[in-house]
Design a protein around this motif. Structure first.
Motif, mmCIF file in Angstrom:
data_model
loop_
_atom_site.group_PDB
_atom_site.id
_atom_site.type_symbol
_atom_site.label_atom_id
_atom_site.label_comp_id
_atom_site.label_asym_id
_atom_site.label_seq_id
_atom_site.Cartn_x
_atom_site.Cartn_y
_atom_site.Cartn_z
ATOM 1 N N TYR A 452 0.938 -1.244 0.034
ATOM 2 C CA TYR A 452 -0.211 -0.261 0.029
ATOM 3 C C TYR A 452 0.787 1.114 -0.055
ATOM 4 O O TYR A 452 0.468 2.256 -0.567
ATOM 5 C CB TYR A 452 -0.770 0.083 1.294
ATOM 6 C CG TYR A 452 -1.900 -0.948 1.375
ATOM 7 C CD1 TYR A 452 -2.639 -1.058 0.182
ATOM 8 C CD2 TYR A 452 -2.236 -1.707 2.412
ATOM 9 C CE1 TYR A 452 -3.799 -2.265 0.350
ATOM 10 C CE2 TYR A 452 -3.464 -2.527 2.321
ATOM 11 C CZ TYR A 452 -4.048 -2.846 1.268
ATOM 12 O OH TYR A 452 -5.078 -4.007 1.496
ATOM 13 N N GLN A 453 2.176 1.089 0.766
ATOM 14 C CA GLN A 453 2.734 2.238 0.653
ATOM 15 C C GLN A 453 4.064 2.276 -0.419
ATOM 16 O O GLN A 453 4.453 3.500 -0.675
ATOM 17 C CB GLN A 453 3.683 2.371 2.058
ATOM 18 C CG GLN A 453 2.750 2.172 3.359
ATOM 19 C CD GLN A 453 2.331 0.762 3.730
ATOM 20 O OE1 GLN A 453 3.215 0.050 3.338
ATOM 21 N NE2 GLN A 453 1.330 0.403 4.624
ATOM 22 N N THR A 454 4.504 1.124 -0.727
ATOM 23 C CA THR A 454 5.498 1.504 -1.646
ATOM 24 C C THR A 454 5.323 0.181 -2.617
ATOM 25 O O THR A 454 4.829 -0.749 -2.513
ATOM 26 C CB THR A 454 6.979 1.095 -0.803
ATOM 27 O OG1 THR A 454 8.308 1.123 -1.612
ATOM 28 C CG2 THR A 454 7.098 -0.207 0.123
ATOM 29 N N THR A 652 -5.943 -2.017 -4.201
ATOM 30 C CA THR A 652 -5.138 -0.963 -4.405
ATOM 31 C C THR A 652 -5.829 0.162 -5.186
ATOM 32 O O THR A 652 -6.447 -0.225 -6.160
ATOM 33 C CB THR A 652 -3.589 -1.254 -4.862
ATOM 34 O OG1 THR A 652 -4.128 -1.843 -6.319
ATOM 35 C CG2 THR A 652 -3.089 -2.107 -4.090
ATOM 36 N N GLU A 655 -5.142 7.873 -5.692
ATOM 37 C CA GLU A 655 -5.221 8.684 -4.540
ATOM 38 C C GLU A 655 -6.254 9.739 -4.806
ATOM 39 O O GLU A 655 -7.072 10.107 -3.682
ATOM 40 C CB GLU A 655 -3.890 9.470 -4.311
ATOM 41 C CG GLU A 655 -2.670 8.534 -3.592
ATOM 42 C CD GLU A 655 -1.540 9.345 -3.776
ATOM 43 O OE1 GLU A 655 -1.416 10.405 -4.061
ATOM 44 O OE2 GLU A 655 -0.571 8.506 -3.511
#
Ligand code: SER
Length: 855
Positions: A452-454, A652, A655
């Motif tokens: 989720y972050q990278t 995923t 944004e």
């Protein structure tokens, strides 16, 4: 009592004993150890195991089940089936042996009214408690309580490990007269096991050791079809009312009769059984494929078709048999009628594929037979089977027709070798074994998902499954999203000191473990090695666009069509999204445009996509959409687009909705009654779609040498011109044919004019018109007009009225049909014939000539 009443009586009886009646669960279990629901207890395994607390402690069900371990016996015995229904009453730490035994007896003797003198019981060899209950409480004579071993009287576990226990069974004597020396042990084949009471009190571990479960349970399994055969007093399950309409349908579509020839009956029973399995599997979401469940379905389906071919089928028929299954079972299992179209079309498509295989195989078989001397060798039969899926029993049949034998022994040897190999990839056992490896790993380890972050990270190899060039690898952490919730898996790369690999697929074999399927480019991976993992960013982003767009589409559908819209499946891939939902009508153009507008409005408003973790309760009370069939833990992930959409989702996402780009629906259609599918695209895919359309339009403009709206006028003009030309062509052609006819001289035989003319393949109505021309204004004339195509010939015979006393067109046509190997007949002045032997046209003419010569 018919089977529907039996099912109902069972459930009512146990309801009256305090049981909660629950509907059948899917044939696809939520169970990593099993491919299919093999018994009524499967949906309750976690409860027996003590892993999940039950809501009800007494439950009764009629469960759809599928077992394929004995598939080769299906059709050959009165009892074997793949799909069957199991009646069951269950106690989760509530009542135990006493109640289970006495209720079973009450139901069998008082409700089903099976005569006591025909009933025997078996118990596990040292189960004295069960013995006393049967003898003292129920009052069964000691000699009718048979103690038996583990083989027959210990059930489970379902899967390599899990709940199991000793069991006690009720057996029904099907022979003519019961006697003391004929027991379920000594004359097994005369008995029918109708009831299995499992006293589920152990957990079996990987080494086969038994450990007491926290609570003692009851798991009862009573086969519906078997009991039906006992109470309906018929010889086999296939003669019960459950199968009758299915067998009638087979008789109808294949033109056969059940009960005349044992060899054919086997095939009929196989088809009857398999069409039930196929219908129910497809209804539960399995599609034919080469893997796991899909492979089993394909095998069952093709086996049924193969038996159809043995009975003479030359084109797809099984879907029609499925229709009878749906009709017979839909009242109890409404999913069958809800997915009728899907069941029928998936079956038919697979049948068509298989028939093609058969055609190809036939060609190869012809070559093999031409080369064979007396016997077809096993290797050839095996090759036919292995490469074309061409069934050996058809080979035997065709060979026999051609006076050849088949070396089946050698074929069997090669098959066994193949089976050994295939087992490792496909069987249920191996499937369970594989998940077992991961189950073991999951006890002490959990993959950390950082995706989720990278999109890249350093990681350590924890586990490598097999050392081939395509191993499955588990890392301590991973940025790769594993296939789940409809979203396809990420792909990407792994790099290490002296090697690299492509990540082709990522999945979750058991909760907590992420397995990466790799293709090694160079080097080798071993436990403990440090690697760098990199996700393919472009693909991930494209997938994320489609995933967020799927949420927007879901919300827009509810707004435009109504709240009844429920998600019925989805696929989120990088190139498109697919969304299945419940709705009963096709969408109008206006509705589709409205949905597109709504979604694109949210996109253009550039709203933030907010992702939060909260408790399940909190999320639902805020109105988040949860899909009933997904499992959620205590803490859930909520994906929210303010004022528009809120869903529980682990996928995923982008944004900001603005990242999605243009959202465009590209298709909308029904996949089954009441379920529709929308396919749509976003981002660069929309751009490419527009570009492709633009390019296509450009080419059309160029070819038509037009611009702007003129193009429509041009197209209309072309269509009209084309129609006129066609008409003209038709007229010319007809003139040409008439002139060919007129130039053909007639023979004079006994004062009769005999005119015959052969045309190169022309339409039947043209042939008829020509015959009108030939006889118009004529007398004493016999006309034979042929149209000869590649592999068929049509004939029209005309006889002028003055001759019909002596010569009848109908008689000539009939004889011609025989010569041409087809059919034919008609009136004395006008008759037709057709056939496939195009080489025999002259023979027909010669026959007619002789007929006239004889006067
Ligand atoms: N599980 C047992 C069986 O399948 C009883 O339900 O026979």
């Amino acid at each position: 009592m018919n089977s529907d009443e039996l099912r109902e009586e069972f459930l009512i009886f146990f309801e009256s004993k305090g049981h909660k009646v629950l509907p059948s669960a899917s044939l696809i279990p939520n169970d990593p150890q099993l491919l299919f629901t093999v018994a009524g207890m499967v949906p309750f395994k976690p409860i027996f195991w003590g892993k999940v607390k039950p809501v009800y402690t007494r439950v009764a069900t009629c469960q759809k089940c599928l077992r394929t371990n004995d598939i080769d016996n299906v059709g050959r015995t009165p009892r074997h089936q793949t799909f069957f229904e199991m009646l069951g009453n269950f106690s989760f730490g509530d009542y135990f042996k006493k109640e289970a035994i006495t209720w079973a007896w009450e139901f069998v003797t008082k409700i089903l009214k099976l005569p006591e003198e025909r009933l025997w019981v078996t118990i596990y060899r040292d189960d004295d408690e069960a013995f006393r209950i049967w003898k003292d409480l129920v009052g069964i004579e000691e000699k009718k309580i048979i103690r038996m071993g583990k083989e027959t009287n210990f059930w489970g576990p379902a899967g390599p490990t899990g709940p199991c226990g000793p069991c006690s069974e009720i057996h029904y004597f099907t022979g003519s007269k019961p006697s003391d020396d004929c027991t379920p042990e000594s004359c097994e084949e005369q008995f029918l096991e109708i009831w299995n009471l499992v006293f589920t009190e152990f957990n079996q571990d990987e080494e086969g050791r038994l450990h007491p479960l926290p609570k003692k349970n009851i798991d009862t399994g009573a086969g519906l079809e078997r009991i039906a055969s006992a109470i309906q007093n018929v010889k086999s399950n296939f003669e019960t009312d459950l199968f009758k309409p299915v067998i009638s349908r087979i008789e109808e579509v294949l033109g056969v009769r059940y009960g005349l020839d044992e060899r054919k009956d086997i095939s009929i029973r196989v088809i009857a059984d398999h069409s039930r399995a196929v219908s129910f599997l497809i209804a539960d979401g399995v599609f034919p494929s080469n893997e796991e469940r899909g492979y089993v379905l394909r095998r069952i389906l093709r086996r049924a078709v193969r038996h159809g071919v043995l009975l003479g089928a030359q084109k797809p028929f099984l879907h029609t048999v499925n229709d009878a299954v749906i009709e017979r079972m839909k009242k109890v299992y409404p999913e069958l009628s809800e997915r009728r179209e899907l069941i029928m079309s998936v079956t038919q498509a697979e049948e068509e594929r298989f028939f093609k295989t058969i055609v190809q195989g036939n060609e190869m078989l012809k070559e093999i037979m031409a080369k064979s001397n007396k016997k077809i060798d096993g290797e050839s039969v095996f090759k036919l089977y292995d490469t074309y899926g061409f069934p050996p029993d058809i080979v035997v049949d065709v060979a026999r027709e051609n006076g050849l034998e088949v070396d089946l022994k050698d074929f069997e040897r090669l098959m066994e070798e193949q089976r050994q190999k295939a087992r490792s990839a496909r069987s249920d056992i191996e499937y369970a074994k594989r998940t077992d490896l991961y189950n073991e790993l999951a006890k002490s380890f959990k993959t950390i998902f950082v995706g989720y972050q990278t999109l890249d990270c350093e990681a350590e190899v924890i586990f490598v499954k097999d050392d081939s060039s395509t191993p499955e690898v588990v890392f301590d952490k991973t940025p790769f999203y594993a296939e789940r919730g409809g979203q396809v898996s990420d792909v990407g790369e792994v790099h290490w000191n002296d090697g690299s690999a492509v990540v082709e697929h990522v999945y979750i074999p058991v909760e907590g473990i992420v397995a990466h399927v790799l293709r090694i480019k160079s080097g080798q991976l071993q436990k403990g090695m440090k690697v760098k993992l990199t996700v393919d960013e472009k693909r991930r982003k494209a997938t994320a666009r489609n995933h967020t767009a799927t949420h927007l589409l879901h919300a827009a559908l509810k707004k435009v069509l109504g709240e009844h819209v429920k998600q019925a499946g989805s696929l989120v891939a990088p190139d498109r999204l697919r969304f299945d939902f419940t709705h009963h009508q096709s969408l109008t153009k206006e509705q589709l445009e409205k949905i597109e507008d709504l979604v694109n409005e949210v996109i253009l408003n550039s709203l933030p996509v907010i992702i939060e973790e909260k408790s399940y309760k909190e999320a639902i009370s805020e109105g988040a959409i949860a899909l009933f069939n997904e499992k959620y833990g205590e803490v859930v992930r909520v994906v929210k687009v303010p004022q528009f959409s809120e869903e529980l989702c682990g996928g995923t996402h982008v944004e900001n909705t603005g990242n999605i780009g243009l959202f465009k629906i590209i298709s909308e259609f029904a996949i089954s009654a009441g379920t529709r599918r929308i396919e749509a695209i976003t981002g660069f895919n929309s751009l490419n779609y527009l570009r492709d359309n633009e390019n296509l339009m450009e080419k059309i403009y160029e070819r038509l040498d037009a611009s702007g709206n003129d193009i429509l006028l041009k197209i209309d003009g072309l269509i009209e011109k084309n129609n006129n030309l066609n008409k003209e062509l038709q007229q010319l052609r007809s003139k040409l044919l008439i002139s060919q006819l007129r130039q053909t001289p007639s023979e004079q035989i006994n004062n009769i004019k005999f005119l015959h003319c052969v045309f190169e393949e022309i339409e039947p109505n043209e042939l008829r018109n020509l015959s009108d021309v030939a006889v118009s204004g004529e007398s004493s004339l016999v006309v034979l007009l042929f149209s000869v195509g590649k592999d068929k010939v049509n004939l029209i015979v005309r006889v002028t009225q003055d001759l019909t006393k002596k010569i009848k067109a109908g008689d000539i046509a009939k004889q011609a049909a025989q010569i041409l190997e087809g059919g034919g007949g008609g009136r004395p002045e006008f008759a037709q014939a057709g056939g496939k032997n195009t080489a025999k046209v002259n023979q027909v003419i010669e026959y007619a000539r002789k007929l006239l010569q004889q006067g």
